[in-house]
Design an enzyme around this catalytic site. Structure first.
Site, PDB file in Angstrom:
ATOM      1  N   ASP A   1       0.826  -1.207   0.000  1.00 58.26           N
ATOM      2  CA  ASP A   1       0.000   0.000   0.000  1.00 58.26           C
ATOM      3  C   ASP A   1       0.860   1.258   0.000  1.00 58.26           C
ATOM      4  OD1 ASP A   1       0.909  -0.555   2.577  1.00 58.26           O
ATOM      5  OD2 ASP A   1      -1.081  -0.895   3.409  1.00 58.26           O
TER       6      ASP A   1
ATOM      7  N   GLU B   1      -9.698  -2.175   5.219  1.00 57.35           N
ATOM      8  CA  GLU B   1     -10.337  -1.874   6.493  1.00 57.35           C
ATOM      9  C   GLU B   1     -11.582  -2.756   6.688  1.00 57.35           C
ATOM     10  OE1 GLU B   1      -8.720  -0.245   8.537  1.00 57.35           O
ATOM     11  OE2 GLU B   1      -8.026   1.716   7.864  1.00 57.35           O
TER      12      GLU B   1
ATOM     13  N   ASN C   1      -7.744  -3.359  14.416  1.00 56.73           N
ATOM     14  CA  ASN C   1      -9.132  -3.553  13.978  1.00 56.73           C
ATOM     15  C   ASN C   1      -9.255  -4.694  12.969  1.00 56.73           C
ATOM     16  OD1 ASN C   1      -8.045  -2.478  11.651  1.00 56.73           O
ATOM     17  ND2 ASN C   1      -9.424  -0.736  11.504  1.00 56.73           N
TER      18      ASN C   1
ATOM     19  N   HIS D   1      -7.501  -4.996  10.179  1.00 63.92           N
ATOM     20  CA  HIS D   1      -7.208  -4.695   8.773  1.00 63.92           C
ATOM     21  C   HIS D   1      -5.926  -5.411   8.347  1.00 63.92           C
ATOM     22  CE1 HIS D   1      -4.673  -0.748   9.497  1.00 63.92           C
ATOM     23  NE2 HIS D   1      -3.922  -1.811   9.587  1.00 63.92           N
TER      24      HIS D   1
HETATM   25  P1  PGA Z   1       1.994  -2.111  13.064  1.00 61.43           P
HETATM   26  O1  PGA Z   1       0.854  -2.023  11.959  1.00 61.43           O
HETATM   27  O2  PGA Z   1       2.980  -3.130  12.545  1.00 61.43           O
HETATM   28  O3  PGA Z   1       2.584  -0.744  13.113  1.00 61.43           O
HETATM   29  O4  PGA Z   1       1.351  -2.546  14.325  1.00 61.43           O
HETATM   30  C1  PGA Z   1       0.329  -3.205  11.441  1.00 61.43           C
HETATM   31  C2  PGA Z   1      -0.702  -2.890  10.397  1.00 61.43           C
HETATM   32  O5  PGA Z   1      -1.428  -1.893  10.530  1.00 61.43           O
HETATM   33  O6  PGA Z   1      -0.797  -3.669   9.435  1.00 61.43           O
END
Ligand code: PGA
Length: 235
Positions: free
Chosen positions: A61, A135, A128, A130
């Site tokens: 992304d 999302e 959450n 995702h």
């Molecule tokens: P993080 O993010 O590794 O900073 O916890 C993970 C994500 O949002 O995929």
């Protein structure tokens, strides 16, 4: 599905880097790469291993309309944390376009098909549920597209971002990610426990729940993130 539960950040990173190396040794990939706090120590470990300098890289992304030279863009983050330390080439790093231009998005999907399939896709998981920036509510059939970031994501990611967090991004879809030969999902910390459990049918379904259908899914978690699935992983 294979699950590895490790006891420290370093053990998680070593395990994940070892699994990536097993899948990529003596190949030019493609390697599917991710950003966030989870991949950083994994990339440190990977830089100690001998991977091909011609490795092709596909990122999950990018923030919408971000300047590619912005220090918090995923392009710059990946150059800093992965491309340079591992001796890869920036020319082989491909990210979804930072625009909603349909033809640019199509070009990215076509290139991914031509150079792919991705041999192993590294994935974090949001609190959450995702994956990449798919999302809650994202469908199994989704492909690369512009998305609005969830409020939880904006709050979670602000700490990584210099300046005000963008509200939109362009992300590979779940169907795009599922085309990888192997998925390696890594989760650390208590705040990831519910999201990880959603992959095992515990609690609400999340975008990550879709990944459980992949025939070669590997999960590496620390014991905090695995707190709600430990009985499942032992069975
Ligand atoms: P993080 O993010 O590794 O900073 O916890 C993970 C994500 O949002 O995929």
């Amino acid at each position: 599905m294979r699950i590895f539960i490790e006891q420290s950040e370093q053990a998680v990173a070593q395990r994940a880097a070892g699994l990536i190396f097993e899948n990529l040794a003596n190949t030019d990939g493609p390697f599917g790469v991710a950003t966030g706090s989870t991949p950083t120590p994994i990339y440190e470990q990977l830089s100690q291993l001998e991977l091909s300098p011609s490795m092709k890289l596909f990122a999950l992304d990018e923030y919408f309309q971000i300047d590619p030279n912005h220090p918090s863009s995923f392009r710059q983050t990946l150059i800093r944390e992965l491309v340079r330390p591992c001796g890869f080439s920036e020319d082989n790093l491909h990210l979804p376009p930072a625009s909603a231009d349909e033809s640019e998005i199509e070009k990215f999907e076509v290139l991914l098909n031509e150079l792919g399939p991705v041999k192993i896709q590294l994935l974090g998981i949001g609190s959450n549920g995702h994956v990449a920036f798919n999302e809650p509510g994202s469908e199994l059939e989704s492909t690369t597209r512009k998305v609005k970031l969830h409020q939880t994501t904006i709050v979670d990611n602000q700490r990584h971002f210099q300046g005000e967090m963008p509200r939109f991004a362009v992300t590979q879809g779940i169907a795009t990610i599922m085309r990888s030969e192997a998925l390696l999902l890594v989760a650390r910390g208590k705040h990831k426990a519910k999201a990880l459990a959603s992959m095992f049918g515990v609690g609400d379904l999340t975008p990550a729940s879709h990944l459980a259908k992949h025939p070669n899914l590997i999960i590496v978690a620390d014991s905090d993130a695995a707190a709600l699935i430990e009985s499942k992983s032992k069975s």
